[in-house]
Design a protein around this motif. Structure first.
Motif, short mmCIF file in Angstrom:
data_model
loop_
_atom_site.label_atom_id
_atom_site.label_comp_id
_atom_site.label_asym_id
_atom_site.label_seq_id
_atom_site.Cartn_x
_atom_site.Cartn_y
_atom_site.Cartn_z
N ARG A 1 46.96 41.09 36.79
CA ARG A 1 45.17 40.67 37.37
C ARG A 1 45.56 40.56 38.67
O ARG A 1 44.54 41.32 39.45
N PHE A 2 46.45 39.77 39.54
CA PHE A 2 46.50 39.74 40.75
C PHE A 2 46.93 41.23 41.33
O PHE A 2 46.18 41.60 42.30
N GLY A 3 47.73 41.86 40.79
CA GLY A 3 47.88 43.25 41.23
C GLY A 3 46.99 44.31 41.18
O GLY A 3 46.63 44.94 42.27
N LEU A 4 46.05 44.17 40.17
CA LEU A 4 44.96 44.97 40.02
C LEU A 4 44.08 44.53 40.98
O LEU A 4 43.41 45.36 41.69
N MET A 5 43.64 43.19 41.51
CA MET A 5 42.59 42.81 42.50
C MET A 5 43.24 43.31 43.95
O MET A 5 42.48 43.91 44.57
N ILE A 6 44.67 43.44 44.17
CA ILE A 6 45.02 43.94 45.54
C ILE A 6 44.78 45.48 45.41
O ILE A 6 44.22 45.89 46.49
N TYR A 7 45.20 45.99 44.22
CA TYR A 7 44.99 47.41 44.31
C TYR A 7 43.26 47.77 44.41
O TYR A 7 43.14 48.91 45.33
N ALA A 8 42.41 46.90 44.05
CA ALA A 8 41.27 47.47 44.17
C ALA A 8 40.66 46.80 45.51
O ALA A 8 39.33 46.59 45.83
N LYS A 9 41.63 46.59 46.41
CA LYS A 9 41.09 46.37 47.66
C LYS A 9 40.39 44.98 48.07
O LYS A 9 39.51 44.87 48.83
N GLY A 10 40.77 44.08 47.33
CA GLY A 10 40.15 42.76 47.52
C GLY A 10 39.06 42.16 46.67
O GLY A 10 38.28 41.24 46.64
N ILE A 11 38.75 43.14 45.55
CA ILE A 11 37.56 43.07 44.86
C ILE A 11 37.84 42.89 43.26
O ILE A 11 38.96 43.33 42.87
N TRP A 12 37.03 41.88 42.82
CA TRP A 12 37.14 41.84 41.44
C TRP A 12 35.69 42.05 40.55
O TRP A 12 35.14 41.09 41.07
N GLU A 13 35.64 42.86 40.04
CA GLU A 13 34.41 43.35 39.45
C GLU A 13 33.33 43.45 40.91
O GLU A 13 33.73 44.39 41.60
N SER A 14 32.38 42.91 40.65
CA SER A 14 31.47 43.04 41.87
C SER A 14 31.70 42.01 42.89
O SER A 14 30.89 41.97 43.89
N ASN A 15 32.61 41.06 43.02
CA ASN A 15 33.02 39.98 43.66
C ASN A 15 33.96 40.16 44.75
O ASN A 15 35.06 40.68 44.35
N ARG A 16 33.82 40.18 46.00
CA ARG A 16 34.82 40.13 46.89
C ARG A 16 35.61 39.01 47.16
O ARG A 16 35.11 37.73 47.42
#
Length: 357
Positions: free
Chosen positions: A237-252
């Motif tokens: 999950r952490f790796g995915l948030m970093i991959y998504a350039k700091g986004i999780w779903e619609s939240n920065r």
């Protein structure tokens, strides 16, 4: 020993063609295309190896290699969806494992969040937050050390004195910014964030990062070090948030600009180091406990744009934007005791390349 593997749809894996050469025509991640697993749920969508056109005959050799090399868990995400999730050597999806120095990237990330909230400025002196006397250096030399120096591993403090980060053991070696050395003094950034936020490090971390992306786990003090333990999926999950350039779903969660800074060369000594992140694709690199420069890329058979969280005994998070990949490995040491990078990194990427090419 028995290996438990969770397959996605017909088979399992993810990836795209992967080699040390990154084509400029390969697309960067698009937030609209990235899948995020729901918070507080075991649900996680999958992709099949067949859908991605990978070499299915190379899957079992990869898994056999991982098991032989003392791996406990391994995951590959493609745009957030699971393509491979494998557990072996007595481990399972519910058991936590330690991140070791791969968890340094958690400290880097939360430091960025604290800066964006106006609590700290990484360009400020560490003593602005911890007070003077947090090292055994003279006041003049101590005041040269900024938070950015801690994040970049160029504090100038003596790295040969062990893991103890008490003030008596933090002794001057060189002026801050003039010497790169892998040193546990980075953990003082946790004290900086705690002092600036008037919270414990764990409480601030949980509220600003862990809980917002659905991670589990906790910080445990071992031998004067704060080490994070979690399940493999929490690391993913952490790796995915970093991959998504700091986004999780619609939240920065953290700004893209800070992450770009954190995953770029942070000083002029070790090209392959950002803010507690290791960087591939550079012409030279330094290693822990050594004061000389190696020529070539950190992991030659990995994509050039790959950056990584690397921990003792081969705890790994590899993030490769050009391939839309996040790769996780947890377990015991593959070959011999190491602090971060090991020969296992390149050997593993050769196996991954066989699968995805």
């Amino acid at each position: 020993m028995k290996t438990t593997v969770y397959l996605s749809l017909p088979l399992f894996f993810l990836f795209f063609s992967c080699s040390s050469d990154t084509s400029p025509n390969e697309p960067e991640p698009s937030i609209d295309e990235i899948y995020f697993p729901p918070l507080n749920s075991d649900t996680w969508e999958t992709k099949s190896l067949a859908d991605l056109g990978w070499n299915t005959s190379e899957l079992q050799p990869l898994l056999d290699f991982l098991e032989e090399k003392n791996t406990k868990s391994f995951m590959i995400l493609h745009d957030g969806k699971i393509v491979v999730e494998a557990y072996m050597n007595g481990h399972n999806s519910n058991l936590p494992w330690y991140w070791a120095s791969a968890g340094k990237t958690l400290t880097s990330t939360v430091s960025g969040i604290a800066q964006e909230e106006g609590l700290i400025d990484i360009n400020n002196k560490v003593s602005d937050y911890l007070g003077t006397g947090w090292t055994n250096a003279t006041l003049e030399k101590e005041n040269l050390i900024t938070c950015k120096n801690l994040l970049s591993m160029n504090s100038g403090l003596d790295d040969t004195l062990g893991d103890d980060v008490s003030s008596a053991n933090l002794q001057y070696k060189a002026d801050a910014g003039t010497r790169w050395a892998y040193h546990n003094v980075y953990v003082k950034m946790q004290d900086v964030v705690a002092a600036a936020s008037s919270q414990t490090w764990s409480n601030y971390f949980n509220s600003k990062l862990r809980d917002k992306i659905g991670m589990t786990g906790q910080w445990i003090n071992l031998d004067n070090l704060s080490v994070y333990w979690s399940t493999t999926r929490s690391m993913a999950r952490f790796g995915l948030m970093i991959y998504a350039k700091g986004i999780w779903e619609s939240n920065r969660i953290i700004s893209e600009s800070y992450l770009n800074e954190a995953t770029s060369t942070s000083q002029n000594i070790n090209e392959a180091y950002g803010y507690l992140w290791w960087l591939n694709g550079k012409s030279t690199y330094h290693l822990p406990a050594l004061q000389f420069e190696f020529n070539g890329e950190l992991i030659p058979d990995a994509p050039e744009d790959m950056y990584a969280a690397l921990g003792k005994n081969d705890q790994k998070i590899y993030i490769t934007p050009s391939k839309k990949l996040v790769v996780i490995r947890m377990g015991d040491v593959a070959d011999g005791v190491n602090f971060a990078l090991s020969t296992f990194d390149n050997d593993l990427w050769i196996k991954i390349n066989n699968l995805i090419n």
